[in-house]
Design an enzyme around this catalytic site. Structure first.
Site, PDB file in Angstrom:
ATOM      1  N   GLY A 154       0.913  -1.304   0.038  1.00 21.49           N
ATOM      2  CA  GLY A 154       0.110   0.031  -0.005  1.00 21.49           C
ATOM      3  C   GLY A 154       0.729   1.266  -0.002  1.00 21.49           C
ATOM      4  O   GLY A 154       1.936   1.218   0.450  1.00 21.49           O
ATOM      5  N   SER A 201     -22.676 -10.093 -24.550  1.00 22.62           N
ATOM      6  CA  SER A 201     -22.128  -8.717 -25.111  1.00 22.62           C
ATOM      7  C   SER A 201     -21.247  -9.424 -26.411  1.00 22.62           C
ATOM      8  O   SER A 201     -20.802  -8.475 -27.040  1.00 22.62           O
ATOM      9  CB  SER A 201     -21.411  -7.964 -24.168  1.00 22.62           C
ATOM     10  N   GLY A 202     -20.836 -10.497 -26.395  1.00 17.05           N
ATOM     11  CA  GLY A 202     -19.979 -11.197 -27.217  1.00 17.05           C
ATOM     12  C   GLY A 202     -18.592 -11.301 -26.733  1.00 17.05           C
ATOM     13  O   GLY A 202     -17.806 -11.342 -27.429  1.00 17.05           O
ATOM     14  N   GLY A 203     -18.402 -10.589 -25.652  1.00 16.85           N
ATOM     15  CA  GLY A 203     -16.955 -10.487 -24.944  1.00 16.85           C
ATOM     16  C   GLY A 203     -16.623 -12.007 -24.402  1.00 16.85           C
ATOM     17  O   GLY A 203     -17.760 -12.832 -24.388  1.00 16.85           O
ATOM     18  N   VAL A 204     -15.389 -12.096 -23.803  1.00 15.49           N
ATOM     19  CA  VAL A 204     -15.052 -13.289 -23.457  1.00 15.49           C
ATOM     20  C   VAL A 204     -15.862 -13.741 -22.030  1.00 15.49           C
ATOM     21  O   VAL A 204     -16.270 -14.919 -22.040  1.00 15.49           O
ATOM     22  CB  VAL A 204     -13.588 -13.141 -23.039  1.00 15.49           C
ATOM     23  N   ASP A 205     -16.133 -12.750 -21.246  1.00 21.25           N
ATOM     24  CA  ASP A 205     -16.741 -13.372 -19.901  1.00 21.25           C
ATOM     25  C   ASP A 205     -18.192 -13.857 -20.045  1.00 21.25           C
ATOM     26  O   ASP A 205     -18.716 -14.819 -19.820  1.00 21.25           O
ATOM     27  CB  ASP A 205     -16.863 -12.310 -19.048  1.00 21.25           C
ATOM     28  N   SER A 206     -18.969 -12.991 -20.843  1.00 21.07           N
ATOM     29  CA  SER A 206     -20.479 -13.169 -21.178  1.00 21.07           C
ATOM     30  C   SER A 206     -20.396 -14.698 -21.933  1.00 21.07           C
ATOM     31  O   SER A 206     -21.362 -15.586 -21.856  1.00 21.07           O
ATOM     32  CB  SER A 206     -21.069 -12.149 -21.630  1.00 21.07           C
ATOM     33  N   SER A 207     -19.478 -14.697 -22.904  1.00 22.16           N
ATOM     34  CA  SER A 207     -19.457 -15.863 -23.910  1.00 22.16           C
ATOM     35  C   SER A 207     -19.256 -17.413 -22.973  1.00 22.16           C
ATOM     36  O   SER A 207     -19.899 -18.085 -23.248  1.00 22.16           O
ATOM     37  CB  SER A 207     -18.306 -15.784 -25.104  1.00 22.16           C
ATOM     38  N   LYS A 219      -9.612 -13.246 -15.377  1.00 21.79           N
ATOM     39  CA  LYS A 219      -9.739 -13.121 -16.842  1.00 21.79           C
ATOM     40  C   LYS A 219      -9.199 -14.397 -17.386  1.00 21.79           C
ATOM     41  O   LYS A 219      -9.809 -15.175 -18.463  1.00 21.79           O
ATOM     42  CB  LYS A 219      -9.204 -11.998 -17.440  1.00 21.79           C
ATOM     43  N   CYS A 275       5.562  -5.863   1.522  1.00 20.59           N
ATOM     44  CA  CYS A 275       5.719  -4.332   1.354  1.00 20.59           C
ATOM     45  C   CYS A 275       5.177  -3.652   2.612  1.00 20.59           C
ATOM     46  O   CYS A 275       5.385  -3.667   3.739  1.00 20.59           O
ATOM     47  CB  CYS A 275       5.447  -3.950   0.068  1.00 20.59           C
ATOM     48  N   TYR A 276       3.987  -2.813   2.387  1.00 17.46           N
ATOM     49  CA  TYR A 276       3.354  -2.253   3.551  1.00 17.46           C
ATOM     50  C   TYR A 276       2.831  -3.144   4.511  1.00 17.46           C
ATOM     51  O   TYR A 276       2.680  -2.903   5.774  1.00 17.46           O
ATOM     52  CB  TYR A 276       2.162  -1.507   3.068  1.00 17.46           C
ATOM     53  N   GLU A 294       5.213 -10.891  -6.241  1.00 17.90           N
ATOM     54  CA  GLU A 294       4.068 -11.137  -6.952  1.00 17.90           C
ATOM     55  C   GLU A 294       4.631 -10.635  -8.501  1.00 17.90           C
ATOM     56  O   GLU A 294       3.620 -11.194  -9.305  1.00 17.90           O
ATOM     57  CB  GLU A 294       2.901 -10.649  -6.418  1.00 17.90           C
ATOM     58  N   HIS A 304       8.171  -7.142  -3.479  1.00 18.14           N
ATOM     59  CA  HIS A 304       7.143  -7.589  -3.913  1.00 18.14           C
ATOM     60  C   HIS A 304       7.483  -8.952  -4.864  1.00 18.14           C
ATOM     61  O   HIS A 304       7.656  -8.869  -6.148  1.00 18.14           O
ATOM     62  CB  HIS A 304       6.566  -6.615  -5.221  1.00 18.14           C
TER      63      HIS A 304
END
Length: 514
Positions: free
Chosen positions: A57, A226-232, A370, A84-85, A174, A172
């Site tokens: 942070g 929507s035709g996007g990855v997620d909704s598809s 994603k 870190c923080y 990650e 970090h």
């Protein structure tokens, strides 16, 4: 939705890498979820976490307005890793000393591991490179803690209290810049938290389909596609679970890429058992956007008009039952609550109008990031072109046309973008690019074509590489490919006489232009 036995809590103290930490944990087949530092400790106790990670942070632990947490969390018997923080916060909570550094550390720094037998540093060389980003430092480790690594300017780059299973690193692990960051996180998960690594995509699909069938029963489901990855991918999962009990409503607002609407319709009507409803309303959207040049106003008009059309069609198709959304995990996270600027509104989280009643909302992907969604999509048989479809803004080409949106400008941009994507695909470098597209900046320039003076549109092309879309660099596309792209766009797309390449990184720029 799915029962998960092994979970790691990523406790967010306002760090920009909170999602990246969770994603890195999942890379090791361990499920991680993010919660704000405001979460009640009783809720943490109930979840039976295998471990807790404190994120970084931007604040100082001695600033009382900074995020803090009850010291009780360190006495739950759950292994803790501070980053870190989070490392400095553990020091503060345990009465160690944190001070402002005379010399800040930022970027790639060499650390020396002084305790190679530490569980955290198993299989890590005693000298290695990590990514530092701090102005405060730990000048005195708390009682009961042993310093396990240091750098030239940071006397405590890592520390641990083995008896209490508390570990902390000032760097970090990650980020990809930390050479052995993945190893350090794996050591924490498997050697400290004793995880077994049961989080797998195959079991996710099987468990989710089973759960969806139990929840939905013989009722209907309506999904906004929507035709996007997620909704598809959500549509494919629901189709696998309940077949033609699913109705997908696809609103084509005329701001998609060339032929994209037809591709989406063909894909889902041929491959999946469902009812597919397409609403073509491009003309309505253009009329609503006439004369509008402010980017935020355009976004609002496109968004409100989309949901007006969408919900009108949903009302026609709804027969009770459930409403489904392609919400993914990042859409659900309240990162930096109270401190962060709102950059964009997620279009996957939809507020349902009061006059529409469903038995419930189903979000089959709300536990996934994603790239995990893409893996599920591939396993479900969705075409690669759709699964690996690049991020595409909710307002579509509306945010890639600067100034007023017109039918002519949409056509120019669609054609130019089609040429650009085609040339990149042919060149074989599409896999090296995280995102690439064209922008119509609403600038006209003088040119010469066929011995005649022209005064036509300029097209900007944008291509970036990134690991996480939080930061990005412009892609070093070879000059010969850029030359072919420019030549084809100018020759094949009417009303374009100049092509430029955007070489701005993020920050200071954003990936999209609006």
């Amino acid at each position: 939705m799915v029962n998960i036995n092994e979970k790691i809590l990523v406790l967010d103290f306002g760090g920009q890498y909170n999602q990246l930490i969770a994603r890195r944990v999942r890379d090791h087949n361990v499920y991680a979820e993010i919660k704000q530092y405001t979460v009640d400790i009783e809720e943490i106790k109930k979840e039976n976490y295998k471990g807790i990670i404190f994120t970084g942070g931007p604040n100082s632990v001695y600033d009382m307005s900074s995020p803090h947490y009850s010291k009780e969390i360190l006495d739950l018997g759950i292994p803790v890793l501070g980053i870190c923080y989070g490392c400095q916060l553990i020091t503060y909570m345990c009465d160690g000393k944190v001070e402002n550094a005379e010399k800040s550390e930022y970027g790639k720094i060499k650390i020396n591991v002084k305790k190679p037998e530490s569980k955290l540093f198993k299989d890590v060389p005693t000298e290695n490179i990590v990514w530092m980003s701090h102005t405060d430092y730990i000048s005195e480790a708390p009682k009961g803690f042993e310093v396990t690594a240091f750098s030239d300017d940071c006397p405590c780059a890592a520390m641990e209290n083995v008896e209490k299973n508390i570990y902390a690193v000032q760097f970090h692990p990650e980020v990809t810049h930390s050479q052995y960051g993945k190893t350090i996180l794996k050591n924490f998960l498997y050697d400290v938290c004793r995880c077994t690594g049961e989080w797998q995509m195959d079991s996710f699909i099987e468990d989710t389909v089973k759960s969806l069938r139990e929840i939905i029963g013989d009722k209907k489901v309506v999904l906004g596609l929507s035709g996007g990855v997620d909704s598809s991918v959500a549509a494919a999962l629901l189709s696998k679970a309940v077949g033609n009990q699913l109705t997908c409503v696809f609103v084509d607002q005329g701001l998609m890429r060339k032929n994209e609407g037809d591709f989406v319709e063909e894909t889902f009507t041929k491959l999946f058992d469902m009812k597919f409803v397409r609403v073509n309303c491009g003309e309505e959207f253009i009329s609503k956007l006439k004369g509008i040049v402010d980017p935020e106003q355009k976004r609002k008009i496109i968004g409100s008009e989309f949901y007006k059309v969408f919900w009108a069609k949903i009302k026609e198709e709804a027969e009770g039952g459930f409403f489904a959304q392609g919400t993914i995990y990042p859409d659900c996270i309240e990162s930096g609550k109270g401190n962060a600027d709102t950059i964009k509104t997620h279009h996957n989280k939809v507020k349902m109008p009061d006059d529409i009643k469903f038995d419930g909302v189903i979000e089959p992907l709300n536990e996934l990031f994603k790239d995990e969604v893409r893996v599920v999509g591939e396993k479900l048989g969705i075409p690669k072109e759709l699964v690996w479809r690049q991020p595409f803004p909710g307002p579509g080409l509306g945010v890639r046309i600067i100034g007023e949106i017109t039918e002519e400008k949409i056509k120019v941009l669609q054609e130019a973008d089609f040429v650009f994507r085609d040339e990149i695909k042919k060149s074989g470098i599409s896999g090296d690019l995280s995102q690439f597209f064209c922008v119509l900046p609403n600038v006209r320039t003088v040119g010469v074509m066929g011995d005649h003076r022209t005064y036509d549109h300029l097209i900007a092309i944008r291509a970036v590489t990134t690991d996480d879309f939080m930061t990005a660099d412009f892609a070093r596309i070879p000059y010969d490919i850029l030359a072919r792209v420019s030549n084809r766009i100018v020759n094949e797309v009417q009303h374009v006489n100049r092509v430029v390449y955007d070489i701005t990184s993020k920050p200071p720029g954003t990936i999209e232009w609006e």
